[in-house]
Design a protein around this motif. Structure first.
Motif, PDB file in Angstrom:
ATOM      1  N   SER A   1      10.547   6.390   5.973  1.00  0.00           N
ATOM      2  CA  SER A   1      10.042   5.081   5.544  1.00  0.00           C
ATOM      3  C   SER A   1      10.741   3.957   6.299  1.00  0.00           C
ATOM      4  O   SER A   1      10.097   2.993   6.737  1.00  0.00           O
ATOM      5  CB  SER A   1      10.214   4.906   4.035  1.00  0.00           C
ATOM      6  N   ALA A   2      12.057   4.078   6.483  1.00  0.00           N
ATOM      7  CA  ALA A   2      12.781   3.066   7.261  1.00  0.00           C
ATOM      8  C   ALA A   2      12.259   3.030   8.695  1.00  0.00           C
ATOM      9  O   ALA A   2      12.084   1.957   9.283  1.00  0.00           O
ATOM     10  CB  ALA A   2      14.280   3.346   7.233  1.00  0.00           C
TER      11      ALA A   2
ATOM     12  N   GLY B   1      11.979  -4.587  15.017  1.00  0.00           N
ATOM     13  CA  GLY B   1      12.691  -3.378  15.406  1.00  0.00           C
ATOM     14  C   GLY B   1      13.795  -2.949  14.461  1.00  0.00           C
ATOM     15  O   GLY B   1      14.630  -2.120  14.813  1.00  0.00           O
ATOM     16  N   TYR B   2      13.794  -3.455  13.231  1.00  0.00           N
ATOM     17  CA  TYR B   2      14.873  -3.176  12.292  1.00  0.00           C
ATOM     18  C   TYR B   2      14.330  -3.125  10.867  1.00  0.00           C
ATOM     19  O   TYR B   2      13.439  -3.905  10.502  1.00  0.00           O
ATOM     20  CB  TYR B   2      15.924  -4.286  12.367  1.00  0.00           C
ATOM     21  N   SER B   3      14.879  -2.222  10.063  1.00  0.00           N
ATOM     22  CA  SER B   3      14.590  -2.211   8.635  1.00  0.00           C
ATOM     23  C   SER B   3      15.755  -1.620   7.869  1.00  0.00           C
ATOM     24  O   SER B   3      16.569  -0.868   8.427  1.00  0.00           O
ATOM     25  CB  SER B   3      13.324  -1.407   8.334  1.00  0.00           C
ATOM     26  N   ARG B   4      15.822  -1.963   6.590  1.00  0.00           N
ATOM     27  CA  ARG B   4      16.824  -1.387   5.694  1.00  0.00           C
ATOM     28  C   ARG B   4      16.151  -1.126   4.348  1.00  0.00           C
ATOM     29  O   ARG B   4      15.632  -2.047   3.719  1.00  0.00           O
ATOM     30  CB  ARG B   4      18.024  -2.309   5.526  1.00  0.00           C
ATOM     31  N   LEU B   5      16.158   0.141   3.933  1.00  0.00           N
ATOM     32  CA  LEU B   5      15.615   0.555   2.654  1.00  0.00           C
ATOM     33  C   LEU B   5      16.675   1.326   1.894  1.00  0.00           C
ATOM     34  O   LEU B   5      17.544   1.953   2.505  1.00  0.00           O
ATOM     35  CB  LEU B   5      14.393   1.476   2.832  1.00  0.00           C
ATOM     36  N   SER B   6      16.589   1.300   0.571  1.00  0.00           N
ATOM     37  CA  SER B   6      17.540   2.068  -0.226  1.00  0.00           C
ATOM     38  C   SER B   6      16.812   2.791  -1.353  1.00  0.00           C
ATOM     39  O   SER B   6      15.679   2.452  -1.706  1.00  0.00           O
ATOM     40  CB  SER B   6      18.640   1.160  -0.775  1.00  0.00           C
TER      41      SER B   6
ATOM     42  N   ASP C   1       0.801  -1.224   0.000  1.00  0.00           N
ATOM     43  CA  ASP C   1       0.000   0.000   0.000  1.00  0.00           C
ATOM     44  C   ASP C   1       0.837   1.279   0.000  1.00  0.00           C
ATOM     45  O   ASP C   1       0.285   2.376  -0.031  1.00  0.00           O
ATOM     46  CB  ASP C   1      -0.931   0.021   1.225  1.00  0.00           C
ATOM     47  N   ASP C   2       2.150   1.159   0.029  1.00  0.00           N
ATOM     48  CA  ASP C   2       3.028   2.327   0.157  1.00  0.00           C
ATOM     49  C   ASP C   2       3.429   2.856  -1.221  1.00  0.00           C
ATOM     50  O   ASP C   2       4.556   2.671  -1.677  1.00  0.00           O
ATOM     51  CB  ASP C   2       4.263   1.969   0.991  1.00  0.00           C
ATOM     52  N   THR C   3       2.510   3.542  -1.873  1.00  0.00           N
ATOM     53  CA  THR C   3       2.794   4.072  -3.199  1.00  0.00           C
ATOM     54  C   THR C   3       3.825   5.204  -3.146  1.00  0.00           C
ATOM     55  O   THR C   3       4.534   5.434  -4.124  1.00  0.00           O
ATOM     56  CB  THR C   3       1.510   4.556  -3.888  1.00  0.00           C
ATOM     57  N   ALA C   4       3.931   5.901  -2.036  1.00  0.00           N
ATOM     58  CA  ALA C   4       4.905   6.993  -1.908  1.00  0.00           C
ATOM     59  C   ALA C   4       6.327   6.449  -1.978  1.00  0.00           C
ATOM     60  O   ALA C   4       7.141   6.903  -2.792  1.00  0.00           O
ATOM     61  CB  ALA C   4       4.684   7.763  -0.612  1.00  0.00           C
ATOM     62  N   SER C   5       6.644   5.482  -1.141  1.00  0.00           N
ATOM     63  CA  SER C   5       8.007   4.921  -1.122  1.00  0.00           C
ATOM     64  C   SER C   5       8.339   4.244  -2.441  1.00  0.00           C
ATOM     65  O   SER C   5       9.424   4.447  -3.000  1.00  0.00           O
ATOM     66  CB  SER C   5       8.155   3.926   0.031  1.00  0.00           C
ATOM     67  N   ARG C   6       7.413   3.459  -2.951  1.00  0.00           N
ATOM     68  CA  ARG C   6       7.661   2.781  -4.228  1.00  0.00           C
ATOM     69  C   ARG C   6       7.803   3.793  -5.360  1.00  0.00           C
ATOM     70  O   ARG C   6       8.629   3.632  -6.250  1.00  0.00           O
ATOM     71  CB  ARG C   6       6.553   1.771  -4.517  1.00  0.00           C
ATOM     72  N   GLY C   7       6.992   4.851  -5.329  1.00  0.00           N
ATOM     73  CA  GLY C   7       7.043   5.870  -6.364  1.00  0.00           C
ATOM     74  C   GLY C   7       8.359   6.626  -6.397  1.00  0.00           C
ATOM     75  O   GLY C   7       8.760   7.145  -7.443  1.00  0.00           O
ATOM     76  N   LEU C   8       9.027   6.709  -5.265  1.00  0.00           N
ATOM     77  CA  LEU C   8      10.337   7.358  -5.203  1.00  0.00           C
ATOM     78  C   LEU C   8      11.470   6.391  -5.550  1.00  0.00           C
ATOM     79  O   LEU C   8      12.638   6.762  -5.495  1.00  0.00           O
ATOM     80  CB  LEU C   8      10.567   7.967  -3.818  1.00  0.00           C
ATOM     81  N   GLY C   9      11.116   5.162  -5.889  1.00  0.00           N
ATOM     82  CA  GLY C   9      12.117   4.182  -6.286  1.00  0.00           C
ATOM     83  C   GLY C   9      12.795   3.483  -5.130  1.00  0.00           C
ATOM     84  O   GLY C   9      13.858   2.885  -5.306  1.00  0.00           O
ATOM     85  N   MET C  10      12.197   3.545  -3.949  1.00  0.00           N
ATOM     86  CA  MET C  10      12.792   2.871  -2.795  1.00  0.00           C
ATOM     87  C   MET C  10      12.681   1.367  -2.943  1.00  0.00           C
ATOM     88  O   MET C  10      11.760   0.850  -3.575  1.00  0.00           O
ATOM     89  CB  MET C  10      12.095   3.302  -1.503  1.00  0.00           C
ATOM     90  N   THR C  11      13.626   0.679  -2.324  1.00  0.00           N
ATOM     91  CA  THR C  11      13.634  -0.772  -2.263  1.00  0.00           C
ATOM     92  C   THR C  11      13.652  -1.175  -0.801  1.00  0.00           C
ATOM     93  O   THR C  11      14.488  -0.688  -0.033  1.00  0.00           O
ATOM     94  CB  THR C  11      14.892  -1.341  -2.959  1.00  0.00           C
TER      95      THR C  11
END
Length: 155
Positions: free
Chosen positions: A73-74, A43-48, A26-36
Protein backbone atom coordinates in the motif's frame (compact mmCIF):
# COMPACT_ATOMS: atom_id res chain seq x y z
CA UNK A 1 -17.11 24.82 -22.93
CA UNK A 2 -13.72 23.73 -24.24
CA UNK A 3 -11.64 20.90 -22.81
CA UNK A 4 -9.00 23.45 -21.80
CA UNK A 5 -11.47 25.14 -19.46
CA UNK A 6 -11.87 21.88 -17.52
CA UNK A 7 -8.14 21.45 -16.80
CA UNK A 8 -7.03 22.39 -13.29
CA UNK A 9 -3.33 22.92 -12.62
CA UNK A 10 -1.86 22.36 -9.16
CA UNK A 11 1.54 22.07 -7.52
CA UNK A 12 3.31 18.71 -7.45
CA UNK A 13 2.55 18.38 -3.71
CA UNK A 14 -1.13 19.18 -4.21
CA UNK A 15 -1.22 16.65 -7.05
CA UNK A 16 0.23 13.94 -4.78
CA UNK A 17 -2.30 14.78 -2.07
CA UNK A 18 -5.29 14.83 -4.44
CA UNK A 19 -4.28 11.52 -6.03
CA UNK A 20 -3.77 9.94 -2.62
CA UNK A 21 -7.14 11.18 -1.41
CA UNK A 22 -8.90 9.78 -4.49
CA UNK A 23 -7.14 6.42 -4.16
CA UNK A 24 -7.70 6.24 -0.38
CA UNK A 25 -11.43 6.81 -0.78
CA UNK A 26 -11.64 3.64 -2.92
CA UNK A 27 -9.07 1.57 -1.00
CA UNK A 28 -11.33 -0.59 1.15
CA UNK A 29 -8.54 -3.17 1.60
CA UNK A 30 -6.08 -0.81 3.31
CA UNK A 31 -8.77 0.90 5.35
CA UNK A 32 -10.27 -2.46 6.32
CA UNK A 33 -6.93 -3.56 7.75
CA UNK A 34 -6.86 -0.43 9.89
CA UNK A 35 -4.14 1.35 7.94
CA UNK A 36 -3.67 5.08 8.30
CA UNK A 37 -2.35 7.21 5.44
CA UNK A 38 -0.06 9.61 7.30
CA UNK A 39 1.84 11.48 4.60
CA UNK A 40 2.34 11.72 0.86
CA UNK A 41 4.62 13.74 -1.38
CA UNK A 42 5.88 13.21 -4.92
CA UNK A 43 7.56 9.78 -4.81
CA UNK A 44 6.97 9.34 -1.07
CA UNK A 45 4.37 7.92 1.29
CA UNK A 46 4.02 6.89 4.92
CA UNK A 47 1.32 4.51 6.15
CA UNK A 48 0.90 2.79 9.49
CA UNK A 49 -1.08 -0.11 10.91
CA UNK A 50 -1.46 -1.74 14.32
CA UNK A 51 -1.02 -5.52 14.39
CA UNK A 52 -4.37 -6.94 15.54
CA UNK A 53 -5.03 -10.33 17.12
CA UNK A 54 -6.54 -11.61 13.87
CA UNK A 55 -3.25 -10.85 12.06
CA UNK A 56 -1.21 -13.36 14.09
CA UNK A 57 0.15 -16.52 12.48
CA UNK A 58 0.90 -19.94 13.99
CA UNK A 59 4.09 -18.58 15.59
CA UNK A 60 2.11 -15.82 17.32
CA UNK A 61 3.78 -13.15 15.16
CA UNK A 62 2.23 -10.90 12.56
CA UNK A 63 1.59 -12.93 9.40
CA UNK A 64 4.02 -11.84 6.69
CA UNK A 65 1.17 -11.28 4.27
CA UNK A 66 -0.13 -8.40 6.36
CA UNK A 67 3.33 -6.83 6.50
CA UNK A 68 3.61 -7.24 2.73
CA UNK A 69 0.18 -5.66 2.27
CA UNK A 70 1.15 -2.63 4.36
CA UNK A 71 4.35 -2.22 2.34
CA UNK A 72 2.48 -2.73 -0.94
CA UNK A 73 0.00 0.00 0.00
CA UNK A 74 2.85 2.40 0.79
CA UNK A 75 4.37 1.49 -2.59
CA UNK A 76 1.08 2.27 -4.34
CA UNK A 77 0.76 5.71 -2.78
CA UNK A 78 4.42 6.52 -3.43
CA UNK A 79 4.17 5.74 -7.15
CA UNK A 80 0.76 7.27 -7.93
CA UNK A 81 1.65 10.88 -7.18
CA UNK A 82 1.59 12.32 -10.70
CA UNK A 83 -2.00 11.47 -11.67
CA UNK A 84 -0.95 8.71 -14.06
CA UNK A 85 -2.43 5.34 -13.10
CA UNK A 86 0.53 3.21 -12.01
CA UNK A 87 0.41 -0.42 -10.89
CA UNK A 88 2.85 -3.01 -9.57
CA UNK A 89 4.65 -5.16 -12.09
CA UNK A 90 6.57 -6.98 -9.39
CA UNK A 91 7.62 -6.82 -5.77
CA UNK A 92 9.78 -8.63 -3.25
CA UNK A 93 10.17 -8.44 0.50
CA UNK A 94 12.78 -9.44 3.05
CA UNK A 95 11.57 -10.03 6.60
CA UNK A 96 14.22 -8.92 9.10
CA UNK A 97 12.47 -9.11 12.48
CA UNK A 98 9.11 -10.31 13.76
CA UNK A 99 6.21 -8.00 14.47
CA UNK A 100 3.94 -8.92 17.34
CA UNK A 101 0.36 -8.25 18.41
CA UNK A 102 -0.08 -4.60 19.32
CA UNK A 103 2.95 -3.38 17.37
CA UNK A 104 2.38 -0.19 15.42
CA UNK A 105 4.03 -0.76 12.04
CA UNK A 106 4.98 2.14 9.77
CA UNK A 107 5.80 1.71 6.10
CA UNK A 108 7.80 4.45 4.40
CA UNK A 109 7.83 4.28 0.61
CA UNK A 110 10.36 6.17 -1.50
CA UNK A 111 10.94 6.43 -5.21
CA UNK A 112 14.40 5.31 -6.29
CA UNK A 113 14.03 5.54 -10.07
CA UNK A 114 11.35 6.50 -12.57
CA UNK A 115 11.77 6.61 -16.31
CA UNK A 116 9.37 6.10 -19.17
CA UNK A 117 6.57 3.89 -17.86
CA UNK A 118 8.53 2.10 -15.12
CA UNK A 119 9.83 2.87 -11.68
CA UNK A 120 11.56 1.32 -8.68
CA UNK A 121 10.43 1.98 -5.10
CA UNK A 122 11.79 0.93 -1.72
CA UNK A 123 9.62 0.57 1.36
CA UNK A 124 10.99 0.24 4.88
CA UNK A 125 8.61 -1.24 7.47
CA UNK A 126 9.49 -0.54 11.07
CA UNK A 127 7.81 -0.95 14.44
CA UNK A 128 7.03 1.72 17.02
CA UNK A 129 10.58 1.44 18.41
CA UNK A 130 12.17 2.11 15.02
CA UNK A 131 13.23 -1.53 14.57
CA UNK A 132 13.20 -2.48 10.88
CA UNK A 133 10.80 -5.38 10.41
CA UNK A 134 10.97 -5.69 6.60
CA UNK A 135 12.42 -4.21 3.43
CA UNK A 136 10.25 -4.23 0.31
CA UNK A 137 11.16 -3.35 -3.27
CA UNK A 138 8.44 -2.69 -5.81
CA UNK A 139 8.65 -2.19 -9.54
CA UNK A 140 5.92 -0.08 -11.10
CA UNK A 141 4.35 0.19 -14.52
CA UNK A 142 2.38 3.23 -15.69
CA UNK A 143 -0.81 2.26 -17.51
CA UNK A 144 -3.28 4.49 -19.29
CA UNK A 145 -5.68 6.79 -17.54
CA UNK A 146 -5.78 9.43 -14.84
CA UNK A 147 -6.54 9.07 -11.15
CA UNK A 148 -8.24 12.47 -11.02
CA UNK A 149 -9.54 13.49 -14.47
CA UNK A 150 -8.74 17.04 -15.56
CA UNK A 151 -5.87 17.58 -13.12
CA UNK A 152 -2.35 18.52 -14.24
CA UNK A 153 0.83 19.68 -12.53
CA UNK A 154 1.95 23.30 -12.97
CA UNK A 155 5.15 23.47 -14.99
Amino acid sequence: MSDEATIETVSAQEMAERCARAMWDDDTASRGLGMTLEAVAPGYSRLSMTVRDDMANGHDNCHGGFIFTLADSAFAFACNYNNLVTVAQGASIDYLAPATRGDRLTAIGEERSRGGRTGVYDVRVENQDGRVVALFRGKSYQTRGRIVPGLEVKE
